[in-house]
Design a protein around this motif. Structure first.
Motif, PDB file in Angstrom:
ATOM      1  N   TRP A  11      -2.511  18.365 -27.842  1.00 15.31           N
ATOM      2  CA  TRP A  11      -3.023  18.927 -26.593  1.00 15.31           C
ATOM      3  C   TRP A  11      -1.928  19.024 -25.534  1.00 15.31           C
ATOM      4  CZ3 TRP A  11      -8.102  15.572 -26.234  1.00 15.31           C
ATOM      5  CH2 TRP A  11      -9.015  16.065 -27.174  1.00 15.31           C
ATOM      6  N   LEU A  12      -1.042  18.046 -25.536  1.00 18.93           N
ATOM      7  CA  LEU A  12      -0.020  18.028 -24.497  1.00 18.93           C
ATOM      8  C   LEU A  12       0.943  19.204 -24.632  1.00 18.93           C
ATOM      9  CD1 LEU A  12       0.629  16.251 -22.098  1.00 18.93           C
ATOM     10  CD2 LEU A  12       2.205  14.958 -23.516  1.00 18.93           C
ATOM     11  N   HIS A  13       1.182  19.656 -25.850  1.00 18.85           N
ATOM     12  CA  HIS A  13       2.041  20.823 -26.051  1.00 18.85           C
ATOM     13  C   HIS A  13       1.418  22.085 -25.461  1.00 18.85           C
ATOM     14  CE1 HIS A  13       3.608  18.078 -29.155  1.00 18.85           C
ATOM     15  NE2 HIS A  13       4.722  18.760 -29.069  1.00 18.85           N
ATOM     16  N   LYS A  14       0.087  22.160 -25.456  1.00 20.30           N
ATOM     17  CA  LYS A  14      -0.603  23.371 -25.028  1.00 20.30           C
ATOM     18  C   LYS A  14      -0.850  23.414 -23.524  1.00 20.30           C
ATOM     19  CE  LYS A  14      -2.963  23.638 -29.503  1.00 20.30           C
ATOM     20  NZ  LYS A  14      -4.268  23.667 -30.202  1.00 20.30           N
ATOM     21  N   ALA A  15      -0.610  22.324 -22.838  1.00 18.13           N
ATOM     22  CA  ALA A  15      -0.824  22.296 -21.387  1.00 18.13           C
ATOM     23  C   ALA A  15       0.296  23.033 -20.678  1.00 18.13           C
ATOM     24  CB  ALA A  15      -0.907  20.858 -20.890  1.00 18.13           C
ATOM     25  N   ASN A  16       0.016  23.521 -19.485  1.00 19.11           N
ATOM     26  CA  ASN A  16       1.010  24.237 -18.704  1.00 19.11           C
ATOM     27  C   ASN A  16       2.131  23.291 -18.280  1.00 19.11           C
ATOM     28  OD1 ASN A  16       2.185  25.389 -16.059  1.00 19.11           O
ATOM     29  ND2 ASN A  16       1.008  27.097 -16.893  1.00 19.11           N
ATOM     30  N   PRO A  17       3.393  23.673 -18.470  1.00 21.02           N
ATOM     31  CA  PRO A  17       4.507  22.779 -18.121  1.00 21.02           C
ATOM     32  C   PRO A  17       4.516  22.354 -16.656  1.00 21.02           C
ATOM     33  CG  PRO A  17       5.274  24.599 -19.476  1.00 21.02           C
ATOM     34  CD  PRO A  17       3.858  24.908 -19.106  1.00 21.02           C
ATOM     35  N   GLY A  22       3.900  18.037 -12.684  1.00 21.82           N
ATOM     36  CA  GLY A  22       3.262  17.431 -11.516  1.00 21.82           C
ATOM     37  C   GLY A  22       2.597  16.108 -11.835  1.00 21.82           C
ATOM     38  N   ILE A  23       1.888  16.049 -12.973  1.00 21.96           N
ATOM     39  CA  ILE A  23       1.216  14.807 -13.363  1.00 21.96           C
ATOM     40  C   ILE A  23       2.226  13.699 -13.620  1.00 21.96           C
ATOM     41  CG2 ILE A  23      -0.238  13.731 -15.116  1.00 21.96           C
ATOM     42  CD1 ILE A  23      -1.566  16.447 -15.528  1.00 21.96           C
ATOM     43  N   LEU A  24       3.292  14.013 -14.335  1.00 18.65           N
ATOM     44  CA  LEU A  24       4.266  12.985 -14.674  1.00 18.65           C
ATOM     45  C   LEU A  24       5.069  12.542 -13.450  1.00 18.65           C
ATOM     46  CD1 LEU A  24       5.379  14.288 -18.152  1.00 18.65           C
ATOM     47  CD2 LEU A  24       4.065  12.244 -17.655  1.00 18.65           C
ATOM     48  N   LEU A  25       5.267  13.412 -12.485  1.00 14.54           N
ATOM     49  CA  LEU A  25       5.905  12.973 -11.235  1.00 14.54           C
ATOM     50  C   LEU A  25       5.016  11.970 -10.496  1.00 14.54           C
ATOM     51  CD1 LEU A  25       7.506  16.271  -9.868  1.00 14.54           C
ATOM     52  CD2 LEU A  25       8.676  14.274 -10.820  1.00 14.54           C
ATOM     53  N   LEU A  26       3.711  12.203 -10.544  1.00 19.06           N
ATOM     54  CA  LEU A  26       2.783  11.235  -9.950  1.00 19.06           C
ATOM     55  C   LEU A  26       2.825   9.904 -10.711  1.00 19.06           C
ATOM     56  CD1 LEU A  26      -0.327  13.504  -9.212  1.00 19.06           C
ATOM     57  CD2 LEU A  26       1.325  12.591  -7.567  1.00 19.06           C
ATOM     58  N   LEU A  27       2.912   9.980 -12.038  1.00 13.12           N
ATOM     59  CA  LEU A  27       3.011   8.746 -12.822  1.00 13.12           C
ATOM     60  C   LEU A  27       4.315   8.012 -12.531  1.00 13.12           C
ATOM     61  CD1 LEU A  27       1.628   9.909 -16.302  1.00 13.12           C
ATOM     62  CD2 LEU A  27       0.435   8.645 -14.505  1.00 13.12           C
ATOM     63  N   PHE A  28       5.409   8.756 -12.391  1.00 16.83           N
ATOM     64  CA  PHE A  28       6.684   8.136 -12.027  1.00 16.83           C
ATOM     65  C   PHE A  28       6.565   7.419 -10.689  1.00 16.83           C
ATOM     66  CE2 PHE A  28       9.203  11.338 -14.707  1.00 16.83           C
ATOM     67  CZ  PHE A  28       9.386  10.416 -15.721  1.00 16.83           C
ATOM     68  N   THR A  29       5.930   8.078  -9.730  1.00 14.38           N
ATOM     69  CA  THR A  29       5.758   7.473  -8.407  1.00 14.38           C
ATOM     70  C   THR A  29       4.930   6.189  -8.503  1.00 14.38           C
ATOM     71  OG1 THR A  29       5.851   9.671  -7.393  1.00 14.38           O
ATOM     72  CG2 THR A  29       4.954   7.878  -6.062  1.00 14.38           C
ATOM     73  N   GLU A 229       4.272  34.867 -20.179  1.00 18.47           N
ATOM     74  CA  GLU A 229       3.384  34.645 -19.042  1.00 18.47           C
ATOM     75  C   GLU A 229       2.875  33.213 -19.060  1.00 18.47           C
ATOM     76  OE1 GLU A 229      -0.645  36.503 -16.947  1.00 18.47           O
ATOM     77  OE2 GLU A 229       0.243  37.450 -18.727  1.00 18.47           O
ATOM     78  N   SER A 230       3.055  32.521 -17.960  1.00 20.19           N
ATOM     79  CA  SER A 230       2.610  31.135 -17.834  1.00 20.19           C
ATOM     80  C   SER A 230       1.172  31.119 -17.305  1.00 20.19           C
ATOM     81  CB  SER A 230       3.541  30.364 -16.894  1.00 20.19           C
ATOM     82  OG  SER A 230       3.142  29.026 -16.765  1.00 20.19           O
ATOM     83  N   ARG A 231       0.266  30.538 -18.081  1.00 18.78           N
ATOM     84  CA  ARG A 231      -1.147  30.522 -17.711  1.00 18.78           C
ATOM     85  C   ARG A 231      -1.666  29.090 -17.652  1.00 18.78           C
ATOM     86  NH1 ARG A 231      -1.356  34.765 -21.737  1.00 18.78           N
ATOM     87  NH2 ARG A 231      -1.768  36.807 -20.787  1.00 18.78           N
ATOM     88  N   TYR A 232      -2.688  28.910 -16.820  1.00 19.06           N
ATOM     89  CA  TYR A 232      -3.437  27.664 -16.830  1.00 19.06           C
ATOM     90  C   TYR A 232      -4.532  27.765 -17.898  1.00 19.06           C
ATOM     91  CZ  TYR A 232      -1.223  26.795 -12.321  1.00 19.06           C
ATOM     92  OH  TYR A 232      -0.309  26.588 -11.318  1.00 19.06           O
ATOM     93  N   SER A 233      -4.906  26.618 -18.454  1.00 21.03           N
ATOM     94  CA  SER A 233      -5.935  26.614 -19.489  1.00 21.03           C
ATOM     95  C   SER A 233      -6.749  25.332 -19.391  1.00 21.03           C
ATOM     96  CB  SER A 233      -5.293  26.721 -20.887  1.00 21.03           C
ATOM     97  OG  SER A 233      -4.545  25.550 -21.182  1.00 21.03           O
ATOM     98  N   VAL A 238      -7.796  18.717 -19.498  1.00 23.06           N
ATOM     99  CA  VAL A 238      -7.906  17.636 -20.485  1.00 23.06           C
ATOM    100  C   VAL A 238      -6.772  16.638 -20.322  1.00 23.06           C
ATOM    101  CG1 VAL A 238      -7.817  17.090 -22.945  1.00 23.06           C
ATOM    102  CG2 VAL A 238      -9.183  19.024 -22.153  1.00 23.06           C
ATOM    103  N   ILE A 239      -5.551  17.154 -20.160  1.00 25.21           N
ATOM    104  CA  ILE A 239      -4.388  16.275 -20.029  1.00 25.21           C
ATOM    105  C   ILE A 239      -4.435  15.509 -18.715  1.00 25.21           C
ATOM    106  CG2 ILE A 239      -1.889  16.262 -19.800  1.00 25.21           C
ATOM    107  CD1 ILE A 239      -3.003  16.586 -22.653  1.00 25.21           C
TER     108      ILE A 239
END
Length: 268
Positions: A11-17, A22-29, A229-233, A238-239
């Motif tokens: 699932w993580l491969h299919k999420a928008n980069p 953004g999520i991982l920057l929040l986790l880093f913080t 094309e970069s899309r949200y899904s 889920v991620i």
């Protein structure tokens, strides 16, 4: 076949980069601001489990990628334990001194490094550089001249390594061996560093000329089209929920099953 390629798609491969970034920057913080030893310990454990389940790599590959971080864990934790300050001395020998406070702070520093490594590898192993920069251009309006410059530089690094191997093999075939010592270092610089640097400058100039010919001259991307094309899904949601649940689980475990129970390491 690429030995270091992905073994499976998650699932993580299919999420928008951009969403993942953004999520991982929040986790880093969150990890940076965590000073509770139990919480950071469970963060390291939970995100390591997420890495194993979501990165799409076999265990032996994850182990190889994680080896430098394990070495950093041992070195940073042991350094803090042996040379940190504290009042309750457990062991002392010469310059080395292990106190209760330095021991817990060393563990805290080591677990924080493991948590950083797991979070970073989650992103790096599931995100291609092309998808990331296309997402940054389309979603965050990053100027194409910067994005394509970064992508070009990333592509050039493997070429430099390949040229180094080719040149080394060519010199071996010709029977050229540099002498040992200081003189040998100078010979190696003449044999490898100067030719590789010159070739890299030529290649960078060709790339810059090609980008200039394709109108990368300061235009901020107005009217420019993109091949990808970069899309949200739905995978983005889920991620987000999955990683938020992982962080929440680490916090709850630190309350329900504290391993050390000492609270903030800065005041212990």
């Amino acid at each position: 076949m690429n030995v270091w390629g992905q073994d499976r798609i998650t699932w993580l491969h299919k999420a928008n980069p951009v969403v993942k970034l953004g999520i991982l920057l929040l986790l880093f913080t969150m990890t940076v601001l965590t000073h509770n030893l139990d919480f950071i310990m469970y963060q390291a454990a939970v995100f390591t489990v997420c890495l194993v389940l979501l990165c799409g790599l076999k265990l032996w590959k994850i182990g190889l990628f994680s080896l430098p971080f394990l070495i950093a864990f041992v070195s940073s934790a042991s350094t803090m334990m042996l040379f940190g300050k504290g009042e309750i001395i457990w062991w002392e020998w010469g310059l080395f001194k292990v106190s209760e406070e330095s021991f817990y702070r060393g563990l805290h520093l080591g677990f924080k490094g493991i948590a950083f490594a797991a979070e970073g590898l989650l992103f790096v192993t599931t995100t291609s550089s092309v998808a990331l920069f296309y997402g940054l251009m389309q979603k965050l309006k990053l100027a194409p001249k910067f994005a394509y410059s970064f992508m070009a530089s990333i592509r050039l690094l493997p070429m430099v390594w390949e040229e180094f191997l080719i040149r080394r093999q060519a010199l071996q075939v010709r029977g050229m061996r540099p002498v040992k010592g200081i003189r040998g270092l100078a010979e190696r610089a003449n044999m490898f560093a100067v030719p590789l640097l010159a070739q890299s400058i030529r290649r960078a100039h060709r790339v810059a000329a090609a980008m200039e010919a394709k109108q990368f001259d300061g235009d901020q991307g107005k009217g420019r089209t993109f091949f990808y094309e970069s899309r949200y899904s739905r995978y983005d949601l889920v991620i987000m929920l999955l990683l938020a649940a992982a962080a929440g689980a680490a916090y709850l475990f630190s309350i329900w099953a504290p391993g050390f129970g000492i609270g903030d390491v800065r005041f212990n």
